[in-house]
Motif scaffolding. Structure first.
Motif, short mmCIF file in Angstrom:
data_model
loop_
_atom_site.label_atom_id
_atom_site.label_comp_id
_atom_site.label_asym_id
_atom_site.label_seq_id
_atom_site.Cartn_x
_atom_site.Cartn_y
_atom_site.Cartn_z
N PHE A 269 0.81 -1.22 0.00
CA PHE A 269 0.00 0.00 0.00
C PHE A 269 0.85 1.28 0.00
CE2 PHE A 269 0.37 -1.84 4.24
CZ PHE A 269 1.00 -0.82 4.95
N ILE A 270 2.17 1.14 -0.16
CA ILE A 270 3.06 2.30 -0.28
C ILE A 270 3.56 2.36 -1.73
CG2 ILE A 270 5.26 3.31 0.39
CD1 ILE A 270 3.24 3.62 2.56
N GLN A 271 3.31 3.48 -2.38
CA GLN A 271 3.77 3.68 -3.76
C GLN A 271 4.79 4.81 -3.80
OE1 GLN A 271 0.22 4.51 -6.04
NE2 GLN A 271 -0.54 2.40 -5.92
N ALA A 272 5.74 4.71 -4.76
CA ALA A 272 6.78 5.73 -4.88
C ALA A 272 7.02 6.05 -6.34
CB ALA A 272 8.07 5.24 -4.23
N GLU A 273 7.30 7.33 -6.60
CA GLU A 273 7.54 7.80 -7.96
C GLU A 273 8.60 8.89 -7.93
OE1 GLU A 273 5.07 10.04 -11.57
OE2 GLU A 273 4.05 9.40 -9.72
N VAL A 274 9.57 8.83 -8.87
CA VAL A 274 10.66 9.81 -8.93
C VAL A 274 10.34 10.89 -9.95
CG1 VAL A 274 13.09 10.16 -9.49
CG2 VAL A 274 12.40 8.16 -8.19
N GLU A 275 10.59 12.15 -9.54
CA GLU A 275 10.41 13.29 -10.44
C GLU A 275 11.70 14.10 -10.48
OE1 GLU A 275 7.25 15.55 -8.80
OE2 GLU A 275 5.66 14.30 -9.66
N ASP A 276 12.07 14.63 -11.65
CA ASP A 276 13.20 15.55 -11.75
C ASP A 276 12.78 16.92 -11.27
OD1 ASP A 276 15.20 13.85 -12.76
OD2 ASP A 276 14.30 13.95 -14.77
N ALA A 277 13.71 17.60 -10.57
CA ALA A 277 13.39 18.92 -10.03
C ALA A 277 14.60 19.83 -10.15
CB ALA A 277 12.95 18.81 -8.57
N GLY A 278 14.93 20.20 -11.38
CA GLY A 278 16.01 21.16 -11.61
C GLY A 278 17.36 20.70 -11.13
N GLY A 279 17.79 19.53 -11.51
CA GLY A 279 19.09 19.00 -11.08
C GLY A 279 18.97 18.05 -9.91
N ASN A 280 18.00 18.30 -9.05
CA ASN A 280 17.70 17.39 -7.95
C ASN A 280 16.61 16.42 -8.41
OD1 ASN A 280 19.50 18.89 -6.46
ND2 ASN A 280 17.90 20.07 -5.43
N LYS A 281 16.31 15.48 -7.55
CA LYS A 281 15.19 14.58 -7.80
C LYS A 281 14.32 14.53 -6.56
CE LYS A 281 17.22 11.57 -11.33
NZ LYS A 281 18.30 12.48 -11.71
N ARG A 282 13.03 14.36 -6.81
CA ARG A 282 12.08 14.22 -5.70
C ARG A 282 11.43 12.85 -5.78
NH1 ARG A 282 10.32 19.88 -6.54
NH2 ARG A 282 8.70 19.06 -7.90
N LEU A 283 11.33 12.22 -4.62
CA LEU A 283 10.64 10.95 -4.53
C LEU A 283 9.28 11.19 -3.88
CD1 LEU A 283 10.88 7.82 -4.88
CD2 LEU A 283 11.57 7.75 -2.48
N LYS A 284 8.22 11.03 -4.65
CA LYS A 284 6.87 11.19 -4.12
C LYS A 284 6.43 9.85 -3.53
CE LYS A 284 3.85 13.58 -6.34
NZ LYS A 284 2.92 14.07 -7.40
N VAL A 285 6.17 9.86 -2.24
CA VAL A 285 5.78 8.64 -1.53
C VAL A 285 4.32 8.77 -1.14
CG1 VAL A 285 6.26 7.12 0.41
CG2 VAL A 285 8.12 8.41 -0.64
N LYS A 286 3.53 7.76 -1.51
CA LYS A 286 2.09 7.82 -1.28
C LYS A 286 1.62 6.62 -0.45
CE LYS A 286 -2.35 8.25 -3.72
NZ LYS A 286 -2.99 8.33 -5.05
N LEU A 287 0.88 6.95 0.61
CA LEU A 287 0.16 5.93 1.37
C LEU A 287 -1.23 5.81 0.74
CD1 LEU A 287 -0.22 4.11 3.99
CD2 LEU A 287 -1.14 6.18 5.06
N THR A 288 -1.55 4.66 0.13
CA THR A 288 -2.81 4.52 -0.60
C THR A 288 -3.95 4.21 0.36
OG1 THR A 288 -2.60 2.14 -0.98
CG2 THR A 288 -1.48 3.61 -2.54
N ASP A 289 -5.18 4.30 -0.16
CA ASP A 289 -6.36 4.05 0.66
C ASP A 289 -6.56 2.56 0.95
OD1 ASP A 289 -7.10 3.16 -1.82
OD2 ASP A 289 -8.71 4.63 -2.12
N ALA A 290 -5.64 1.71 0.45
CA ALA A 290 -5.74 0.27 0.70
C ALA A 290 -5.10 -0.14 2.02
CB ALA A 290 -5.08 -0.50 -0.44
N ALA A 291 -4.44 0.81 2.69
CA ALA A 291 -3.78 0.48 3.96
C ALA A 291 -4.80 0.07 5.02
CB ALA A 291 -2.97 1.67 4.44
#
Length: 321
Positions: A269-291
């Motif tokens: 129930f934990i999802q993760a997605e990487v996004e570029d952010a101007g030279g850095n990277k951001r990891l978006k971590v989501k707790l889904t409603d299935a928890a």
């Protein structure tokens, strides 16, 4: 006559029903204590109640303090003492410690006793804990200093300076009769692979009879190509059926850029997605409603294209209510 007898009878009745623990004092100041000395005192008490007093537990706030009553049971009107000793060898400066006494006194089942004092040393060490952060994993030498001095002794001598880790060196340098400096150094290339956070201990001997051996700790943290902020993700007190999201920043530290080759969460129930952010990277971590309800504890693992940091582990903790 009857009135006098009644007054006398009332005066002889116990003032308190049940056991009653009353201390003469609950605080003691040792004043100045020479480091390494073991000091002692006593806390005297009386059972002023009309039933047997039971001392059920005596618990000091730390292992440096010992306290034990003479016995466990005290009759009405009987007195006793709780002897207290304090070992000052591990402390400096102002100290305050407590001893919690638990008894069957219904009105006051726990009494907290306090001891305090000021510990002065033959030998003063600053700091006793060295923090070496962002040590590059190359041949650069990273240095820190430990200052050792005395205000009580005419002359300070230091000998047998050792480190319990090969990758940490310690070299004593005499500044004056009363002051020394110990140069502590490490080389990141010599730190074993996989040990990005490690510790060492510096030990040395002095000519002080009360402080013949002194130890200082060294905390080392190797610089990582990717700086992760925050290092852990928390989703505590999440409502069941509601999704939550947070962000972890992945910033290049010793490299210009990097790639995330693979991502894996050991919690479904934990999802993760990487996004570029101007030279850095951001990891978006989501707790889904299935928890589901309850506490959870897992890890997100990122595989990178970097030889020095092939994996990044991000702990994920929380609860659903």
């Amino acid at each position: 006559m009857l009135k006098k007898c009644l007054v006398l009878f009332l005066c002889t009745l116990p003032l308190v029903a049940g056991p009653k623990l009353v201390f003469e004092k609950t605080d003691h100041d040792f004043g100045d204590i020479d480091k390494g000395d073991k000091v002692e005192t006593e806390f005297k008490f009386t059972n002023t109640g009309d039933e047997v007093l039971q001392i059920q537990d005596v618990k000091p706030s730390c292992g440096c303090t010992s306290a034990k009553p003479e016995k466990a049971s005290y009759e009405p009107g009987e007195s006793g003492v709780i002897p207290v000793s304090f070992n000052s060898s591990r402390f400096n400066g102002n100290i305050t410690k407590t001893i919690t006494v638990t008894s069957n006194d219904a009105e006051n089942p726990k009494t907290v006793l306090h001891i305090k004092g000021v510990i002065s040393s033959d030998v003063n060490v600053t700091p006793t804990f060295l923090n070496m952060v962002n040590v590059p994993r190359n041949n650069d030498v990273v240095k820190k200093e430990i200052h050792v001095e005395t205000t009580k002794m005419d002359k300070l001598e230091i000998s047998e300076v050792t480190s319990n880790q090969d990758f940490v060196k310690a070299e004593p340098i005499k500044v004056s009769d009363k002051k020394w400096v110990i140069n502590v150094s490490t080389v990141g290339k010599q730190i074993p692979t996989g040990r990005n956070a490690t510790q060492a201990q510096i030990t040395f001997k002095t000519n002080s009879p009360k402080q013949p051996e002194i130890k200082a700790r060294v905390q080392i943290r190797v610089a990582q190509p990717i700086q992760v902020t925050p290092r852990s993700v928390y989703f505590f007190s999440s409502k069941k059926g509601e999704a939550r999201e947070t962000t972890v920043n992945l910033r290049p530290n010793l490299v210009k850029d990097f790639k995330v080759l693979e991502m894996k969460s050991d919690l479904a129930f934990i999802q993760a997605e990487v996004e570029d952010a101007g030279g850095n990277k951001r990891l978006k971590v989501k707790l889904t409603d299935a928890a589901k309800e309850g506490k959870f504890n897992g890890v997100i693992t990122l595989k990178t294209d970097l030889e020095d940091q092939p994996q990044i582990h991000i702990p994920v903790r929380g609860s659903v209510i």
